[in-house]
Design an enzyme around this catalytic site. Structure first.
Site, PDB file in Angstrom:
ATOM      1  N   ASN A   7       8.884  -5.442   4.854  1.00 17.29           N
ATOM      2  CA  ASN A   7       8.448  -4.977   3.540  1.00 17.29           C
ATOM      3  C   ASN A   7       9.049  -5.941   2.525  1.00 17.29           C
ATOM      4  O   ASN A   7      10.278  -6.004   2.378  1.00 17.29           O
ATOM      5  CB  ASN A   7       8.915  -3.534   3.283  1.00 17.29           C
ATOM      6  CG  ASN A   7       8.513  -3.038   1.903  1.00 17.29           C
ATOM      7  OD1 ASN A   7       8.498  -3.805   0.942  1.00 17.29           O
ATOM      8  ND2 ASN A   7       8.190  -1.762   1.788  1.00 17.29           N
ATOM      9  N   GLU A  34       3.912  -3.808   1.109  1.00 16.56           N
ATOM     10  CA  GLU A  34       4.145  -3.864  -0.341  1.00 16.56           C
ATOM     11  C   GLU A  34       3.844  -5.249  -0.905  1.00 16.56           C
ATOM     12  O   GLU A  34       4.683  -5.875  -1.552  1.00 16.56           O
ATOM     13  CB  GLU A  34       5.562  -3.399  -0.697  1.00 16.56           C
ATOM     14  CG  GLU A  34       5.708  -1.876  -0.626  1.00 16.56           C
ATOM     15  CD  GLU A  34       6.745  -1.322  -1.587  1.00 16.56           C
ATOM     16  OE1 GLU A  34       6.365  -1.051  -2.741  1.00 16.56           O
ATOM     17  OE2 GLU A  34       7.906  -1.158  -1.193  1.00 16.56           O
ATOM     18  N   ASP A 152       6.805  -0.244   7.508  1.00 19.55           N
ATOM     19  CA  ASP A 152       7.754   0.569   6.761  1.00 19.55           C
ATOM     20  C   ASP A 152       7.311   2.013   6.904  1.00 19.55           C
ATOM     21  O   ASP A 152       6.355   2.436   6.264  1.00 19.55           O
ATOM     22  CB  ASP A 152       7.767   0.125   5.295  1.00 19.55           C
ATOM     23  CG  ASP A 152       8.667   0.989   4.434  1.00 19.55           C
ATOM     24  OD1 ASP A 152       9.246   1.958   4.963  1.00 19.55           O
ATOM     25  OD2 ASP A 152       8.780   0.704   3.231  1.00 19.55           O
ATOM     26  N   ASN A 154       9.098   4.707   6.247  1.00 14.79           N
ATOM     27  CA  ASN A 154       9.704   5.617   5.262  1.00 14.79           C
ATOM     28  C   ASN A 154      10.179   6.918   5.902  1.00 14.79           C
ATOM     29  O   ASN A 154      10.150   7.983   5.273  1.00 14.79           O
ATOM     30  CB  ASN A 154       8.728   5.889   4.108  1.00 14.79           C
ATOM     31  CG  ASN A 154       8.842   4.844   3.009  1.00 14.79           C
ATOM     32  OD1 ASN A 154       9.937   4.433   2.630  1.00 14.79           O
ATOM     33  ND2 ASN A 154       7.710   4.395   2.495  1.00 14.79           N
ATOM     34  N   ASP A 223      12.309   1.035   8.813  1.00  9.97           N
ATOM     35  CA  ASP A 223      11.296   0.065   9.262  1.00  9.97           C
ATOM     36  C   ASP A 223      11.376  -0.007  10.783  1.00  9.97           C
ATOM     37  O   ASP A 223      12.445  -0.242  11.340  1.00  9.97           O
ATOM     38  CB  ASP A 223      11.583  -1.301   8.634  1.00  9.97           C
ATOM     39  CG  ASP A 223      11.547  -1.241   7.115  1.00  9.97           C
ATOM     40  OD1 ASP A 223      10.469  -1.440   6.537  1.00  9.97           O
ATOM     41  OD2 ASP A 223      12.616  -0.952   6.500  1.00  9.97           O
ATOM     42  N   ASP A 252      14.333  -5.365  -0.893  1.00  9.61           N
ATOM     43  CA  ASP A 252      15.320  -4.348  -0.515  1.00  9.61           C
ATOM     44  C   ASP A 252      15.280  -4.051   0.990  1.00  9.61           C
ATOM     45  O   ASP A 252      16.187  -3.409   1.510  1.00  9.61           O
ATOM     46  CB  ASP A 252      15.177  -3.067  -1.351  1.00  9.61           C
ATOM     47  CG  ASP A 252      13.741  -2.628  -1.595  1.00  9.61           C
ATOM     48  OD1 ASP A 252      12.791  -3.350  -1.197  1.00  9.61           O
ATOM     49  OD2 ASP A 252      13.558  -1.554  -2.183  1.00  9.61           O
ATOM     50  N   HIS A 253      14.248  -4.555   1.690  1.00  6.85           N
ATOM     51  CA  HIS A 253      14.133  -4.371   3.140  1.00  6.85           C
ATOM     52  C   HIS A 253      14.455  -5.658   3.894  1.00  6.85           C
ATOM     53  O   HIS A 253      14.252  -6.762   3.365  1.00  6.85           O
ATOM     54  CB  HIS A 253      12.710  -3.983   3.526  1.00  6.85           C
ATOM     55  CG  HIS A 253      12.255  -2.662   2.992  1.00  6.85           C
ATOM     56  ND1 HIS A 253      12.123  -1.539   3.772  1.00  6.85           N
ATOM     57  CD2 HIS A 253      11.882  -2.284   1.745  1.00  6.85           C
ATOM     58  CE1 HIS A 253      11.675  -0.528   3.041  1.00  6.85           C
ATOM     59  NE2 HIS A 253      11.523  -0.955   1.808  1.00  6.85           N
TER      60      HIS A 253
END
Length: 264
Positions: A7, A34, A152, A154, A223, A252-253
């Site tokens: 991501n 994303e 991802d 989530n 993930d 951030d991933h």
DNA sequence: ATGACGGAAGTTTTCCGA
């Protein structure tokens, strides 16, 4: 043979990092989530110069997914965008079949809904989306013995995926309802690739930008790569690559990478 | 309890993410 997911939280911003990472990690297939760009803005040219083809499915501002594959492999076929039969304005899934050494591989790259908070409209959408994904995947799995669902999610599998399980008990990504959905996907005949290889404790794939969360390793493992029995037989390693999280202006991933050997 | 950081849209402030 390596398959990875990442991501990248805006491909506009992160394209140089994707190119750098691919130069160091020439994986065969990379699923991106994303993108945060419309299809006309997708940097197909720059990726081609780096030796990668792409199949992309974007939208304005949010979401957006892509599958990159090395140019020395045949292009992906049987491309499907989103979940057939599930009407969705959000670009969250892209699937394709690749003729690779080791046999045909079905790749389902997904950006699962965030869900915001239990009880919210977005949480209800996440549950509906998960129901639809599972229904469609059940069918896909009858046709594709070598299938990987990656992206991802989530969702954390359990408290081992959570830096502070007590504080985050039954909060988004950690609720029983989400974890039951994830187990239901596993129940279709899939395996959590990372856990096949006894990852070190506190292995996370996402860290908040705030509060020095990465430096303190306050993260979540959300993930994942879920693989069929046939791929499990070939899997030789899986790891989370934290290096790009140390870049300037990182996503951030972190990427998660699966290594496959030849079939028996 | 809140905001903290970052991206996008777009115009000064809001939405969203996880």
């Amino acid at each position: 043979m390596q398959i990875a997911t990442w991501n990248i939280n805006s491909l506009n911003v992160r394209l140089p990092q994707v190119l750098d990472w691919l130069a160091d990690n020439p994986v065969d297939v990379l699923a991106l989530q994303e993108l945060k760009l419309t299809d006309d803005k997708f940097p197909a040219e720059a990726l081609a110069q780096a030796g990668y083809r792409a199949i992309w499915f974007g939208q304005k501002t949010y979401n957006g997914v892509a599958l990159l594959s090395r140019i020395d492999h045949p292009a992906g076929t049987e491309v499907v965008k989103n979940i057939p039969g599930f009407d969705d304005e959000q670009a969250r899934v892209v699937s394709a079949s690749y003729a690779l050494p080791g046999g045909p591989l079905r790749v389902v790259g997904a950006y699962f809904p965030n869900g915001q908070a239990p009880g919210s409209d977005k949480f209800a959408y996440k549950m509906r989306w998960l129901d639809a994904l599972r229904g469609w995947l059940r069918d896909e799995l009858t046709r594709h013995p070598q299938l990987v669902l990656l992206g991802d999610f989530n969702i954390t599998f359990d408290d081992a995926d959570v830096w502070d399980a007590e504080a985050l008990h039954e909060t988004i990504h950690c609720t029983s309802a989400e974890r039951e959905q994830l187990q239901a996907l596993v129940g279709l005949g899939l395996h959590d690739a990372l856990r096949l290889f006894e990852p070190p404790p506190k292995s996370y794939s996402w860290w908040d930008y705030r509060d020095l969360a990465f430096r303190r390793n306050r993260g979540l493992r959300i993930d994942h790569l879920l693989i069929t029995d046939a791929l499990k037989q070939r899997a030789s390693a899986c790891h989370i690559d934290r290096a790009p999280r140390k870049n300037e202006r990182p996503s951030d991933h972190a990427p998660v990478v699966l290594t496959l050997g030849a079939p028996q």
